[in-house]
Design an enzyme around this catalytic site. Structure first.
Site, short mmCIF file in Angstrom:
data_model
loop_
_atom_site.label_atom_id
_atom_site.label_comp_id
_atom_site.label_asym_id
_atom_site.label_seq_id
_atom_site.Cartn_x
_atom_site.Cartn_y
_atom_site.Cartn_z
N TYR A 160 0.79 -1.23 0.00
CA TYR A 160 0.00 0.00 0.00
C TYR A 160 0.83 1.29 0.00
O TYR A 160 0.72 2.09 -0.91
CB TYR A 160 -0.95 0.00 1.21
CG TYR A 160 -1.96 -1.11 1.19
CD1 TYR A 160 -3.00 -1.11 0.26
CD2 TYR A 160 -1.86 -2.19 2.06
CE1 TYR A 160 -3.92 -2.14 0.23
CE2 TYR A 160 -2.77 -3.22 2.03
CZ TYR A 160 -3.80 -3.20 1.12
OH TYR A 160 -4.70 -4.23 1.07
N PRO A 173 -11.87 -0.94 -2.69
CA PRO A 173 -13.04 -1.70 -3.15
C PRO A 173 -14.32 -0.89 -2.95
O PRO A 173 -14.39 0.01 -2.11
CB PRO A 173 -13.04 -2.94 -2.25
CG PRO A 173 -11.71 -2.94 -1.55
CD PRO A 173 -11.28 -1.51 -1.48
N HIS A 419 -8.14 0.48 1.74
CA HIS A 419 -7.85 -0.89 2.10
C HIS A 419 -6.68 -1.07 3.07
O HIS A 419 -6.51 -2.15 3.64
CB HIS A 419 -7.53 -1.66 0.81
CG HIS A 419 -7.93 -3.10 0.84
ND1 HIS A 419 -7.73 -3.92 1.93
CD2 HIS A 419 -8.52 -3.88 -0.09
CE1 HIS A 419 -8.16 -5.13 1.65
NE2 HIS A 419 -8.65 -5.14 0.44
N SER A 534 -5.78 -14.99 5.28
CA SER A 534 -5.65 -14.33 6.57
C SER A 534 -4.55 -14.95 7.40
O SER A 534 -4.43 -16.17 7.50
CB SER A 534 -6.98 -14.41 7.33
OG SER A 534 -6.82 -13.94 8.66
N SER A 681 -10.63 -12.51 -4.73
CA SER A 681 -10.91 -12.60 -3.29
C SER A 681 -12.34 -13.04 -3.09
O SER A 681 -13.23 -12.73 -3.89
CB SER A 681 -10.68 -11.25 -2.59
OG SER A 681 -11.57 -10.27 -3.08
#
Length: 748
Positions: A160, A173, A419, A534, A681
């Protein structure tokens, strides 16, 4: 166990077990390397490794053995009610040889033989006893000992903060909920008030530390999970930087004199609405509604059109950083920026988009379930992702803000979220909880009582000529990017996860293989595929660095040390050699761009006899092998043994240790592996028929999110029109055909 291993492995296991049980005989009470917790953790890892090749029919006794150390641990000090340590384990640094072996396996289906051979030679040099890899691996091991999470900031910056492209489409998103029916502007204000009241109630729960601790449902069932991202949704914001972005994060719980507010944007005009004030407490729903109604009536009547400052947040990050520096030169602007950053969220009151954003689907596609007037689900998704452009709502945004609630006057509503602070699960669960409460407790009072509250503060930007020029430039770049987005919400209604589970396959694994088959049918090859996994089972960044007081309170109430924070993700790579062999066989040896069943509109064509090269039994066997490999990769990732985080660590360590990138990371194969032409995803926990979508992460790729429901699967497929080789609707058609033939393969 030894009888199932090769001779060399069996010999190795003897040395491992001797060393491990030597520690068992000599451990001392405490938290050192020979403590009960450390020894049992090592033992569990040893048993997991040694029993990894047991056949599926033997898993019962394997699971029984693996449960023993946890029971031992439950009698040690500092464990929770399920026998787990009161602090989460640190993210591991997998063995170097294991990472490199898995890296080669990941490269096999997406690189040429020549590229792969060169990479193997580089790996041989890298992992030699005196090679750079051994030195870098030890560097990461040492880093792991001294830091709570050796990988987190490597990952955050790479994923990011260092990325310079704009947030909308590329990163943020958009999420769409079933549209509402608004008859009057009062209905809009009342619904907005109910959402904000739910947000404030959730904020109070966070402040009190009452958020329930989540635990795993499988693979070490009941292990505690990191909860930090739930505490970072509200009151946080991303800040642009010329070279690297940063994050504004709340550092403490609410103090008695602290106001809680949101920023509301309507027709590009911003307002500060206080929801909870030190002098009058928390506003009621009707009081909040009266504040929103004021905004809805004031914004259309302004004497001049407000400056579309929000458009600048949709620009490339370095450019926006310089614009923000210009804004900060004015004290009033600095005050507004502070209000936006500290706001619980931003509420965007929008106007409807035009019909040109409706889906460009394909013949035979299922119609959309939800509509808002003439707008379909694809149209509504565009609104949530980017706002529709400078002539619509893209200036009515602040794309840096973690949560932007969006409500349109025609009843469409949803969310755009930044995000970097959180994964989708935290956002989805929060909004679905609030929405479910609204649905289960409808307010029958249609009137809006008048309250003598001061009106919300209108936020007036002071902009000079240089920024006025920038607005015009930003409008062009934002509009161009939006015009290039090829987006399609596609509902596959042939079956859903009920049938998939009846085939004894995980729905996520099944859909990932369908995505691979759909791509192979179009292009005759597989590509690097990203799916987030995760890693919330592990310790991430200590409380002393980022925890809020409310987060500390939660862990104290649960008798858990205040450490399990900031759990995030690694990458599940679905493109495997096993998936490739299965896809080739399913396509019966045909090459790239094979005709799709849904393309064949000629009846004579459909009547032609088709011959199968492979039997169904053979195809099923190949499918089971692909399922097994995909499941193995998924499990390794969630247990902290993926390849992308270790490779990233080695790459960053090479710069920190030697001052330059190791040759392994300038290799063509590494570049191919990091270019995710298929970014995917699963949208988790969607119980309201909501869906979430985003753009591709590379100009030549696809984005594809999916929401598996009992009898259907909702896909959000994206591509770019500027790439002649990609098409969202054509990929959706290929998905339809792939899912159809997979059902034919597995049913009965």
């Amino acid at each position: 166990v030894a009888s199932n291993e090769a001779g060399g492995s069996a010999a190795g296991s003897g040395a491992e077990s001797a060393a491990l049980f030597s520690k068992l005989r000599s451990f001392s009470i405490g938290s050192g390397p020979n403590s009960p917790q450390r020894v049992v953790s090592n033992l569990r890892g040893f048993l997991t490794h040694r029993l990894s090749n047991i056949t599926p029919s033997d898993t019962g006794w394997k699971d029984s053995i693996l449960s023993i150390p946890k029971k031992w641990l439950s009698s040690a000090e500092s464990v929770d009610e399920f026998g787990f340590p009161d602090t989460l384990p640190k993210v591991p640094v997998p063995p170097l040889d294991e990472t490199m072996a898995d890296y080669i396996r990941a490269l096999e289906p997406i690189t040429t033989p020549a590229q792969l051979d060169r990479t193997k030679e580089l790996i041989k040099q890298f992992t030699a006893p005196q090679g750079l890899g051994t030195r870098l691996h030890q560097y990461l091991m040492d880093r792991r000992e001294t830091e709570d999470n050796w990988a987190y900031y490597y990952w955050l910056n790479d994923m990011y903060m260092n990325v310079r492209i704009p947030l909308p489409i590329n990163s943020n998103p958009g999420m769409v909920f079933p549209p509402r029916r608004f008859k009057t502007v009062h209905d809009v204000a009342h619904f907005a008030a109910r959402l904000l009241d739910g947000i404030l109630t959730h904020r109070e729960m966070l402040d009190s530390g009452e958020l329930p601790l989540e635990r795993t449902a499988s693979r070490e069932k009941n292990q505690p999970l990191c909860m930090a991202q739930y505490y970072r949704l509200l009151g946080s914001c991303r800040r642009p930087g010329v070279e690297r972005d940063s994050q504004f994060l709340p550092t403490r719980g609410r103090q008695n004199d602290e106001d809680r507010h949101v920023v509301v944007i309507c027709r590009n005009q911003m307002y500060c609405v206080v929801l909870q004030a030190s002098d009058r407490g928390k506003l009621s729903e009707s009081e909040i509604a009266s504040q929103i109604l004021y905004v809805l009536s004031d914004a259309p009547c302004l004497p001049s059109k407000p400056a579309p400052v929000g458009l600048l947040t949709a620009e490339p990050r370095s450019r926006w950083a310089r614009d923000r520096e210009m804004l900060q030169q004015d004290e009033s602007n600095q005050h507004i920026l502070e209000l936006i950053e500290t706001a619980q969220l931003v509420l965007c009151l929008d106007e409807p988009l035009g019909g040109n954003f409706n889906a460009r689907g394909f013949s035979g596609a299922t119609p959309p379930v939800h509509r808002a007037g003439d707008r379909d689900e694809t149209n509504m998704a565009h609104e949530m992702i980017h706002g529709g452009g400078s002539e619509y709502n893209s200036g009515n945004r602040w794309f840096d803000k973690t949560m932007q609630l969006i409500i349109c006057t025609d009843g469409s509503w949803g969310l755009c979220y930044e995000h970097s602070t959180s994964e989708g699960i935290a956002v989805v669960q929060l909004l679905e909880k609030i929405y479910k409460h609204i649905e289960e407790h409808p307010d029958e009072d249609n009137g809006l009582p008048q309250h003598h509250l001061p009106p919300p503060e209108r936020l007036e930007w002071h902009v000079g000529q240089a920024l006025q020029i920038r607005f015009a430039q930003a409008s062009k770049t934002v509009d161009k990017a939006i015009d290039d987005l090829d987006f399609y919400v596609y509902r596959y209604q042939g079956y859903g996860k009920t049938f998939i589970k009846s085939s004894q396959v995980s729905p996520d694994v099944y859909i990932q293989l369908a995505l691979q088959l759909a791509h192979f049918k179009l292009y005759g090859r597989l590509v690097a595929t990203y799916e987030s996994a995760s890693t919330r089972r592990f310790l991430h960044v200590s409380a002393s660095n980022i925890a809020t007081d409310s987060l500390k309170n939660m862990f104290l109430k649960l008798n858990i040390s205040c450490h399990p924070l900031q759990g995030r993700v690694d990458c599940i790579r679905a493109a495997s050699t096993e998936a490739l062999e299965w896809a080739k066989a399913m396509c019966q040896g045909e090459g790239a761009n094979v005709p799709l069943e849904s393309d064949r509109e000629d009846e004579e064509e459909s009547r032609k006899v088709k011959f199968s090269i492979y039997s169904k039994d053979h195809l099923r066997e190949l499918f089971r092998c692909a399922v097994a490999r995909q499941t193995e990769v998924m499990v390794k990732n969630i247990l902290g043994n993926g390849i992308d985080i270790p490779l990233l660590g080695l790459r960053e360590a090479s710069v920190e240790v030697t001052g330059e990138l190791a040759e392994l990371f300038t290799d063509e194969s590494y570049k191919i592996s990091q270019c995710f032409l298929l970014s995917t995803s699963q949208v988790v926990a969607c119980t309201t028929d909501s869906f979430m979508g985003y753009g591709p992460v590379t100009p030549r790729g696809y984005g594809c999110s999916y929401n598996p429901q009992p009898e259907q699967i909702v896909f959000c497929v994206s591509a770019f029109y500027s790439c002649e080789d990609t098409s969202a609707s054509r990929y959706a058609k290929s998905l339809q055909d792939s899912l159809d033939i997979m059902r034919d393969l597995l049913q009965n």
